[in-house]
Design a protein around this motif. Structure first.
Motif, PDB file in Angstrom:
ATOM      1  N   ARG A   1       0.851  -1.190   0.000  1.00 20.81           N
ATOM      2  CA  ARG A   1       0.000   0.000   0.000  1.00 20.81           C
ATOM      3  C   ARG A   1       0.885   1.238   0.000  1.00 20.81           C
TER       4      ARG A   1
ATOM      5  N   ARG B   1      -2.098  -7.730   7.439  1.00 18.04           N
ATOM      6  CA  ARG B   1      -3.163  -8.573   6.892  1.00 18.04           C
ATOM      7  C   ARG B   1      -2.804 -10.050   7.052  1.00 18.04           C
TER       8      ARG B   1
ATOM      9  N   ASN C   1      -9.096  -3.836  -0.143  1.00 18.83           N
ATOM     10  CA  ASN C   1      -8.614  -5.144   0.290  1.00 18.83           C
ATOM     11  C   ASN C   1      -8.722  -6.172  -0.823  1.00 18.83           C
TER      12      ASN C   1
END
Length: 185
Positions: free
Chosen positions: A24, A40, A68
């Motif tokens: 990200r 995650r 996601n």
């Protein structure tokens, strides 16, 4: 472990599947070392499996950092195969890892899994240089990039003079670009 770029012949290349780390708001380049916090579950499982099997992990940036989703539409096509240099579990359950970029690779397809993030990838070999006529133009562009980066480094105290001093010793234009790109914020 992966062979060095110079040891891989183009005819030996075939698509390979790697555990994947979707990033990200970050891009990893070959020869770049970076520290990342991973939270995650699928990312943690992918890193754990890659470490257990002593395999590199494929780091690829997500198009939308808030999403996601993990499919071809949510990832940039190009990523980097990385060694996992170090990993430390933090008190809040996240994992702090240090990865080092090895080779560029492209996403051929995302492999669906309930436990891991995985991609079938195609390694990109950075050895194609332009024809003789275009070579002079490329050398001029690389020299210009180096000159501008040197000026930029004078104003940016985060870039050490050791990095700037190491650039003239680099022989590959691709490696010059990776070094500079990994040091620009």
């Amino acid at each position: 472990m992966l062979k060095q770029r110079s040891q891989i012949k183009k005819e030996q290349l075939q698509s390979q599947t790697f555990y994947t780390l979707p990033l990200r708001d970050m891009v990893i380049f070959p020869q770049m070392t970076s520290s990342i916090l991973v939270g995650r579950e699928k990312s943690l499982a992918s890193i754990e499996e890659a470490r257990k099997l002593n395999l590199p992990i494929f780091a690829v940036t997500q198009i939308d950092a808030t999403s996601n989703n993990f499919d071809e539409k949510s990832l940039y096509q190009a990523g980097t195969l990385c060694n996992i240099v170090e990993s430390v579990k933090t008190s809040d359950g996240t994992l702090k890892i240090v990865i080092q970029g090895l080779l560029r690779a492209n996403v051929k397809r995302v492999i669906k899994s309930d436990r891991f993030f995985c991609c079938e990838t195609e390694i990109v070999i950075d050895d194609t240089l332009p024809s003789e006529n275009k070579n002079q133009e490329m050398l001029g562009l690389i020299k210009s990039v180096i000159d501008n980066f040197t000026k930029y480094a004078k104003y940016n105290k985060k870039i050490s003079q050791d990095i700037v001093a190491s650039i003239p010793r680099i022989r590959s234009p691709f490696e010059v670009v990776y070094l500079i790109a990994s040091n620009i914020n």
